[in-house]
Write a protein that holds these residues in place. Structure first.
Motif: not given
Length: 292
Positions: A124-140
């Motif tokens: 299970k992946v859990i994160a408070n993601l930085p706004y500027y790289i949200t989409t690249p991380i989610i797609m990865k």
């Protein structure tokens, strides 16, 4: 497992950073969560137990890491910021089930990391993601999702609305389809800027992505399917027909595509945001089969 609504106060965040001679890094999008109710909702959404394997992205000072460690069997926290490691390590020192990795998650060999730390167990992946790289991380995460069962992340509310959007809404777009092809999307809650230190300028949202075993549609050519989606939203003000006509690699003329839309009961003036994922699949397969 029940958990107290505990978080570092704004004063505690400032004090700990000052103790290391640090300030939040704007370049890394560092906004530290200080609201205990949000912590509780994140952990509850992840449905953790003592058998759970957790990959946390961007633990920062470790406020969420601590609560994950109380509920999960094993937590691997990947943090890019070397300077904040002393604070993170100190705050999670009492937990033997936490492993800290100082790397950039976008450069990590994700399948290898999951295999090395969790074996074949679901993660299970859990994160408070930085706004500027949200989409690249989610797609990865979604594209390399073998071994990942679910993703619970806090992201900018505007992005969360796009990921959870329905066809025909103003927020519906290429990223919506790309994510919903691979996962069920559920918004858990919105989060006020006042829940962070420093206070960001925008609202956030916690969302849950449950990885699909199979996509909601079966397509003959997945590459073409996604090229079609990308082309459809390249110029939102244009009709679907005009927007995708110049898309490379579709292998169909504008007139052939127009005829295909008519055969599928879609007018030539239809726009990309009004098409469902099923309709995109029908158009994509129609191109593959050359039913024009």
């Amino acid at each position: 497992m029940m958990m107290k609504e505990r978080a570092f106060s704004k004063q505690s965040v400032r004090r700990q950073l000052a103790g290391e001679g640090l300030k939040p890094k704007k370049g890394l999008g560092q906004n530290f969560l200080t609201d205990g109710s949000v912590l509780l909702d994140i952990v509850e959404a992840a449905e953790l137990d003592e058998e759970s394997c957790v990959l946390e992205i961007g633990p920062g000072m470790g406020v969420l890491t601590r609560e994950l460690a109380k509920c999960a069997g094993k937590v691997v926290a990947v943090e890019i910021d070397t300077t904040i490691l002393p604070i993170l390590e100190k705050n999670v020192a009492e937990f033997s089930n936490v492993t800290i990795i100082n790397q950039d998650i976008l450069k990590v060999d994700l399948p290898l990391l999951l295999q090395e730390h969790f074996g074949n167990r679901p993660v299970k992946v859990i994160a408070n993601l930085p706004y500027y790289i949200t989409t690249p991380i989610i797609m990865k995460l979604l594209e390399e999702s073998k071994g990942i069962a679910s993703i619970v992340v806090m992201i900018q509310r505007e992005v969360a609305d796009r990921l959870a959007a329905e066809a025909g809404s103003k927020d519906f777009g290429a990223i919506t389809l790309s994510v919903q092809y691979r996962a069920d999307v559920r918004k858990v809650r919105d989060v006020s800027p006042e829940c962070f230190e420093p206070v960001p300028k925008v609202w956030s949202s916690v969302i849950e992505l449950s990885i699909r075993e199979n996509p909601p549609v079966q397509v003959e050519d997945e590459g073409l399917f996604f090229r079609l989606i990308k082309g459809a939203f390249a110029q939102r003000r244009k009709t679907f027909l005009n927007s995708v006509s110049g898309t490379a690699g579709l292998g169909v003329t504008k007139e052939e595509l127009k005829e295909l839309l008519l055969q599928l009961g879609l007018g030539e003036s239809v726009r990309g945001e009004s098409l469902s994922i099923e309709q995109f699949a029908q158009i994509s397969d129609g191109i593959c089969r050359k039913i024009v």
